[in-house]
Design a protein around this motif. Structure first.
Motif, mmCIF file in Angstrom:
data_model
loop_
_atom_site.group_PDB
_atom_site.id
_atom_site.type_symbol
_atom_site.label_atom_id
_atom_site.label_comp_id
_atom_site.label_asym_id
_atom_site.label_seq_id
_atom_site.Cartn_x
_atom_site.Cartn_y
_atom_site.Cartn_z
ATOM 1 N N ALA A 195 0.821 -1.213 0.000
ATOM 2 C CA ALA A 195 0.000 0.000 0.000
ATOM 3 C C ALA A 195 0.856 1.264 0.000
ATOM 4 C CB ALA A 195 -0.942 0.006 1.200
ATOM 5 N N LEU A 207 -4.016 7.487 -4.438
ATOM 6 C CA LEU A 207 -4.303 6.891 -5.742
ATOM 7 C C LEU A 207 -4.824 7.941 -6.718
ATOM 8 C CD1 LEU A 207 -5.998 3.583 -4.541
ATOM 9 C CD2 LEU A 207 -3.588 4.022 -4.976
ATOM 10 N N TYR A 231 -1.637 6.193 4.080
ATOM 11 C CA TYR A 231 -2.576 5.158 3.660
ATOM 12 C C TYR A 231 -2.169 3.806 4.235
ATOM 13 C CZ TYR A 231 -5.102 2.129 0.323
ATOM 14 O OH TYR A 231 -5.888 1.179 -0.275
ATOM 15 N N GLY A 273 -8.897 -8.398 -8.003
ATOM 16 C CA GLY A 273 -8.018 -7.354 -8.552
ATOM 17 C C GLY A 273 -7.449 -7.747 -9.901
ATOM 18 N N GLY A 333 -6.166 7.116 1.281
ATOM 19 C CA GLY A 333 -5.808 6.269 0.144
ATOM 20 C C GLY A 333 -6.380 6.804 -1.148
ATOM 21 N N THR A 334 -7.562 7.376 -1.074
ATOM 22 C CA THR A 334 -8.171 7.991 -2.256
ATOM 23 C C THR A 334 -7.296 9.132 -2.756
ATOM 24 O OG1 THR A 334 -10.359 7.421 -1.422
ATOM 25 C CG2 THR A 334 -10.249 9.109 -3.135
ATOM 26 N N LEU A 355 -1.702 0.382 -9.051
ATOM 27 C CA LEU A 355 -2.788 1.049 -8.332
ATOM 28 C C LEU A 355 -3.790 0.029 -7.788
ATOM 29 C CD1 LEU A 355 -3.410 4.157 -10.608
ATOM 30 C CD2 LEU A 355 -2.312 4.100 -8.365
ATOM 31 N N LEU A 356 -4.102 -0.985 -8.579
ATOM 32 C CA LEU A 356 -4.981 -2.046 -8.090
ATOM 33 C C LEU A 356 -4.350 -2.800 -6.924
ATOM 34 C CD1 LEU A 356 -6.495 -3.449 -11.389
ATOM 35 C CD2 LEU A 356 -7.782 -2.623 -9.422
ATOM 36 N N HIS A 372 -4.668 -0.687 -3.854
ATOM 37 C CA HIS A 372 -6.052 -0.673 -3.384
ATOM 38 C C HIS A 372 -6.401 -1.966 -2.659
ATOM 39 C CE1 HIS A 372 -10.346 -0.196 -3.188
ATOM 40 N NE2 HIS A 372 -10.513 -1.276 -3.934
ATOM 41 N N LEU A 411 -7.228 -2.447 1.258
ATOM 42 C CA LEU A 411 -8.501 -3.039 1.639
ATOM 43 C C LEU A 411 -8.290 -4.209 2.594
ATOM 44 C CD1 LEU A 411 -11.687 -3.247 0.563
ATOM 45 C CD2 LEU A 411 -10.720 -5.353 -0.339
ATOM 46 N N SER A 458 0.851 7.947 0.600
ATOM 47 C CA SER A 458 0.907 6.482 0.586
ATOM 48 C C SER A 458 1.318 5.925 1.946
ATOM 49 C CB SER A 458 1.876 5.996 -0.489
ATOM 50 O OG SER A 458 1.428 6.380 -1.760
#
Length: 168
Positions: A16, A62, A49, A119, A58-59, A88-89, A92, A96, A46
């Protein structure tokens, strides 16, 4: 507390923290190196995040990468976007997964497999969209091309929703 993270949490939070910065740097080989202040900003976002993945920071991390890609290549398409999307995936999904449960909680391998699979499935759309963008860019004068593109996107979302609903 950071010292209380399980080894799995450390791995997720490392992804992350690092993946958004690497995604940002993917613009360099495509011809547009990001400004140093932007790299520092994405790195700080980051790291925040990674520390608190359930927050909205995190939003920002990214999103900053996505905005830079848009600003750096207003009219260009570059294959380096594909690894950037993968990174990026990965960030994310890692965020998560890290946000599930308390910091000391171990990472459930079945949950990791499920989300990594999701993902990867989402990433598989990226080459198709990239290819479609190359075709549309060459023939953007065709009437209705944008309506057709929106229709395809809506159908893809419905199919994906139905597929995921059956999986759970």
């Amino acid at each position: 507390m950071i010292a209380e993270w399980s080894p799995g949490q450390w791995a997720l939070r490392l992804v992350a923290a690092v993946a958004p910065v690497l995604a940002l740097l993917c613009t360099g080989p495509a011809g547009a190196w990001p400004r140093p202040w932007l790299v520092v900003l994405v790195l700080v976002l980051s790291l925040c995040y990674a520390r608190v993945p359930e927050s909205g920071v995190g939003t920002g991390a990214l999103g900053a990468v996505l905005v830079w890609w848009g600003v750096a290549f207003r009219d260009g398409l570059h294959a380096w976007a594909l690894p950037s999307v993968a990174l990026l995936l990965a960030a994310h999904v890692a965020g998560l997964l890290a946000s599930y449960g308390p910091d000391r909680l171990g990472v459930d391998p079945a949950t990791v497999r499920r989300w990594v699979g999701r993902g990867a499935g989402a990433w598989l759309v990226a080459p198709a969209v990239f290819g479609a963008a190359l075709v549309v860019r060459a023939r953007s004068d065709l009437p209705g091309v944008w309506v057709a593109g929106l229709s395809v996107a809506l159908v893809a979302m419905v199919v994906a929703s139905l597929a995921l609903a059956r999986e759970d």
